[in-house]
Design a protein around this motif. Structure first.
Motif, PDB file in Angstrom:
ATOM      1  N   SER A  40       3.966  47.664  67.023  1.00  0.00           N
ATOM      2  CA  SER A  40       2.804  48.526  66.876  1.00  0.00           C
ATOM      3  C   SER A  40       3.133  49.593  65.840  1.00  0.00           C
ATOM      4  CB  SER A  40       2.412  49.156  68.214  1.00  0.00           C
ATOM      5  OG  SER A  40       3.513  49.836  68.773  1.00  0.00           O
ATOM      6  N   PRO A  41       2.125  50.227  65.249  1.00  0.00           N
ATOM      7  CA  PRO A  41       2.373  51.224  64.196  1.00  0.00           C
ATOM      8  C   PRO A  41       3.322  52.318  64.664  1.00  0.00           C
ATOM      9  CG  PRO A  41       0.061  50.664  64.267  1.00  0.00           C
ATOM     10  CD  PRO A  41       0.688  50.005  65.458  1.00  0.00           C
ATOM     11  N   GLY A  42       4.329  52.583  63.849  1.00  0.00           N
ATOM     12  CA  GLY A  42       5.267  53.649  64.162  1.00  0.00           C
ATOM     13  C   GLY A  42       6.347  53.264  65.155  1.00  0.00           C
ATOM     14  N   SER A  43       6.348  52.012  65.579  1.00  0.00           N
ATOM     15  CA  SER A  43       7.336  51.565  66.566  1.00  0.00           C
ATOM     16  C   SER A  43       8.212  50.461  65.997  1.00  0.00           C
ATOM     17  CB  SER A  43       6.631  51.043  67.826  1.00  0.00           C
ATOM     18  OG  SER A  43       5.859  52.051  68.421  1.00  0.00           O
ATOM     19  N   LEU A  44       9.366  50.289  66.603  1.00  0.00           N
ATOM     20  CA  LEU A  44      10.237  49.185  66.220  1.00  0.00           C
ATOM     21  C   LEU A  44       9.710  47.887  66.802  1.00  0.00           C
ATOM     22  CD1 LEU A  44      13.709  50.862  66.870  1.00  0.00           C
ATOM     23  CD2 LEU A  44      12.570  50.552  64.666  1.00  0.00           C
ATOM     24  N   ARG A  45      10.089  46.799  66.176  1.00  0.00           N
ATOM     25  CA  ARG A  45       9.710  45.497  66.709  1.00  0.00           C
ATOM     26  C   ARG A  45      10.482  45.265  68.003  1.00  0.00           C
ATOM     27  NH1 ARG A  45       9.339  40.406  62.687  1.00  0.00           N
ATOM     28  NH2 ARG A  45       8.019  41.973  61.684  1.00  0.00           N
ATOM     29  N   GLU A  46       9.800  44.824  69.025  1.00  0.00           N
ATOM     30  CA  GLU A  46      10.446  44.601  70.315  1.00  0.00           C
ATOM     31  C   GLU A  46      10.216  43.169  70.776  1.00  0.00           C
ATOM     32  OE1 GLU A  46       8.833  46.655  73.690  1.00  0.00           O
ATOM     33  OE2 GLU A  46       6.747  46.375  73.045  1.00  0.00           O
ATOM     34  N   ARG A  47      11.193  42.667  71.515  1.00  0.00           N
ATOM     35  CA  ARG A  47      11.057  41.326  72.073  1.00  0.00           C
ATOM     36  C   ARG A  47      10.094  41.365  73.248  1.00  0.00           C
ATOM     37  NH1 ARG A  47      16.200  38.241  74.333  1.00  0.00           N
ATOM     38  NH2 ARG A  47      16.729  38.091  72.129  1.00  0.00           N
ATOM     39  N   VAL A  48       9.165  40.428  73.260  1.00  0.00           N
ATOM     40  CA  VAL A  48       8.225  40.297  74.362  1.00  0.00           C
ATOM     41  C   VAL A  48       8.696  39.233  75.340  1.00  0.00           C
ATOM     42  CG1 VAL A  48       5.862  39.701  74.981  1.00  0.00           C
ATOM     43  CG2 VAL A  48       6.295  41.030  72.906  1.00  0.00           C
ATOM     44  N   ALA A  49       9.032  38.071  74.798  1.00  0.00           N
ATOM     45  CA  ALA A  49       9.476  36.965  75.644  1.00  0.00           C
ATOM     46  C   ALA A  49      10.221  35.953  74.791  1.00  0.00           C
ATOM     47  CB  ALA A  49       8.290  36.298  76.340  1.00  0.00           C
ATOM     48  N   ARG A  50      11.133  35.242  75.440  1.00  0.00           N
ATOM     49  CA  ARG A  50      11.951  34.259  74.726  1.00  0.00           C
ATOM     50  C   ARG A  50      12.252  33.125  75.673  1.00  0.00           C
ATOM     51  NH1 ARG A  50      17.641  33.662  74.432  1.00  0.00           N
ATOM     52  NH2 ARG A  50      18.468  32.877  72.440  1.00  0.00           N
ATOM     53  N   ILE A  51      12.239  31.900  75.123  1.00  0.00           N
ATOM     54  CA  ILE A  51      12.567  30.722  75.923  1.00  0.00           C
ATOM     55  C   ILE A  51      13.507  29.841  75.117  1.00  0.00           C
ATOM     56  CG2 ILE A  51      10.444  29.550  75.154  1.00  0.00           C
ATOM     57  CD1 ILE A  51      10.422  28.144  77.907  1.00  0.00           C
ATOM     58  N   ASP A  89      -0.521  47.180  74.961  1.00  0.00           N
ATOM     59  CA  ASP A  89      -0.147  45.861  74.455  1.00  0.00           C
ATOM     60  C   ASP A  89      -0.662  45.637  73.035  1.00  0.00           C
ATOM     61  OD1 ASP A  89      -0.798  44.532  77.729  1.00  0.00           O
ATOM     62  OD2 ASP A  89       1.159  44.996  76.840  1.00  0.00           O
ATOM     63  N   THR A  90      -1.456  46.559  72.536  1.00  0.00           N
ATOM     64  CA  THR A  90      -1.967  46.437  71.182  1.00  0.00           C
ATOM     65  C   THR A  90      -0.824  46.457  70.183  1.00  0.00           C
ATOM     66  OG1 THR A  90      -4.089  47.462  71.723  1.00  0.00           O
ATOM     67  CG2 THR A  90      -3.382  47.546  69.421  1.00  0.00           C
ATOM     68  N   ALA A  91      -0.755  45.413  69.354  1.00  0.00           N
ATOM     69  CA  ALA A  91       0.340  45.274  68.386  1.00  0.00           C
ATOM     70  C   ALA A  91       0.111  44.020  67.557  1.00  0.00           C
ATOM     71  CB  ALA A  91       1.680  45.182  69.100  1.00  0.00           C
ATOM     72  N   VAL A  92       0.913  43.885  66.533  1.00  0.00           N
ATOM     73  CA  VAL A  92       1.001  42.602  65.840  1.00  0.00           C
ATOM     74  C   VAL A  92       2.088  41.790  66.539  1.00  0.00           C
ATOM     75  CG1 VAL A  92       1.488  41.422  63.674  1.00  0.00           C
ATOM     76  CG2 VAL A  92       0.245  43.591  63.647  1.00  0.00           C
ATOM     77  N   TYR A  93       1.743  40.601  66.935  1.00  0.00           N
ATOM     78  CA  TYR A  93       2.666  39.726  67.651  1.00  0.00           C
ATOM     79  C   TYR A  93       3.211  38.679  66.681  1.00  0.00           C
ATOM     80  CZ  TYR A  93       1.369  41.751  72.110  1.00  0.00           C
ATOM     81  OH  TYR A  93       1.185  42.622  73.175  1.00  0.00           O
ATOM     82  N   TYR A  94       4.527  38.537  66.692  1.00  0.00           N
ATOM     83  CA  TYR A  94       5.205  37.629  65.788  1.00  0.00           C
ATOM     84  C   TYR A  94       5.910  36.526  66.576  1.00  0.00           C
ATOM     85  CZ  TYR A  94       4.653  41.358  62.322  1.00  0.00           C
ATOM     86  OH  TYR A  94       4.144  42.314  61.478  1.00  0.00           O
ATOM     87  N   LEU A 119      -2.676  39.744  65.119  1.00  0.00           N
ATOM     88  CA  LEU A 119      -3.020  41.045  65.677  1.00  0.00           C
ATOM     89  C   LEU A 119      -3.692  40.895  67.038  1.00  0.00           C
ATOM     90  CD1 LEU A 119      -3.263  44.132  65.375  1.00  0.00           C
ATOM     91  CD2 LEU A 119      -5.450  43.744  64.197  1.00  0.00           C
ATOM     92  N   VAL A 120      -3.196  41.658  67.991  1.00  0.00           N
ATOM     93  CA  VAL A 120      -3.794  41.742  69.323  1.00  0.00           C
ATOM     94  C   VAL A 120      -4.235  43.180  69.544  1.00  0.00           C
ATOM     95  CG1 VAL A 120      -3.338  41.630  71.795  1.00  0.00           C
ATOM     96  CG2 VAL A 120      -2.457  39.846  70.273  1.00  0.00           C
ATOM     97  N   THR A 121      -5.506  43.352  69.850  1.00  0.00           N
ATOM     98  CA  THR A 121      -6.061  44.687  70.078  1.00  0.00           C
ATOM     99  C   THR A 121      -6.701  44.724  71.455  1.00  0.00           C
ATOM    100  OG1 THR A 121      -6.528  44.918  67.715  1.00  0.00           O
ATOM    101  CG2 THR A 121      -7.616  46.466  69.219  1.00  0.00           C
ATOM    102  N   ILE A 122      -6.262  45.680  72.268  1.00  0.00           N
ATOM    103  CA  ILE A 122      -6.783  45.812  73.627  1.00  0.00           C
ATOM    104  C   ILE A 122      -7.543  47.129  73.725  1.00  0.00           C
ATOM    105  CG2 ILE A 122      -6.246  45.762  76.082  1.00  0.00           C
ATOM    106  CD1 ILE A 122      -5.461  43.237  74.459  1.00  0.00           C
ATOM    107  N   SER A 123      -8.797  47.028  74.094  1.00  0.00           N
ATOM    108  CA  SER A 123      -9.631  48.218  74.218  1.00  0.00           C
ATOM    109  C   SER A 123      -9.647  48.692  75.663  1.00  0.00           C
ATOM    110  CB  SER A 123     -11.046  47.916  73.746  1.00  0.00           C
ATOM    111  OG  SER A 123     -11.630  46.913  74.549  1.00  0.00           O
ATOM    112  N   SER A 124      -9.748  50.000  75.831  1.00  0.00           N
ATOM    113  CA  SER A 124      -9.750  50.577  77.188  1.00  0.00           C
ATOM    114  C   SER A 124     -11.154  50.615  77.770  1.00  0.00           C
ATOM    115  CB  SER A 124      -9.156  51.968  77.157  1.00  0.00           C
ATOM    116  OG  SER A 124      -9.881  52.787  76.262  1.00  0.00           O
TER     117      SER A 124
END
Length: 124
Positions: A40-51, A89-94, A119-124
């Motif tokens: 997400s903007p201003g954040s480091l890339r983080e692992r979501v899931a891995r198999i 959860d809004t972020a670009v997913y790679y 891009l995944v965008t979640i609205s409140s």
């Protein structure tokens, strides 16, 4: 050449669901592991899931119990089912693939490949 093709991103409401898909396209012999990362903007890339190729799975703490990763199609496709989505959860997913070995002669080994992101965008 091996490419990772992602699909399934978009807009969803909080509490909703989305499913991401990633296909490894090319003359592939094996892939050691596939996974999803997000940034997400201003954040480091983080692992979501891995198999892994052997079926071992790990999830980031923030998505445990909400997201599910699976592999299919001779382990060339990876899915990320995302439920109970929240705005965070809004972020670009790679999509990511590790130790990709081609079936060509001679074989090529790509230590790591990335998709272009969806891009995944979640609205409140």
């Amino acid at each position: 050449q091996v490419l990772l093709r992602e699909s399934g991103g978009g807009l969803a409401q909080a509490g909703g669901s989305l499913r991401l898909s990633c296909v490894a396209d090319g003359n592939i012999a094996s892939i050691a592991a596939m996974g999803w990362y997000r940034q997400s903007p201003g954040s480091l890339r983080e692992r979501v899931a891995r198999i892994t190729d052997g079926g071992l799975i790990d999830y980031g703490d923030s998505v445990k119990g909400r997201f599910t990763i699976t592999r299919a199609d001779h382990k060339r496709t990876v899915y990320l089912q995302m439920n109970s989505l929240v705005p965070e959860d809004t972020a670009v997913y790679y999509c990511n693939a590790e130790q990709v070995t081609t079936a060509t002669m001679p074989r090529n080994i790509y230590p790591e490949l990335w998709g272009q992101g969806t891009l995944v965008t979640i609205s409140s």
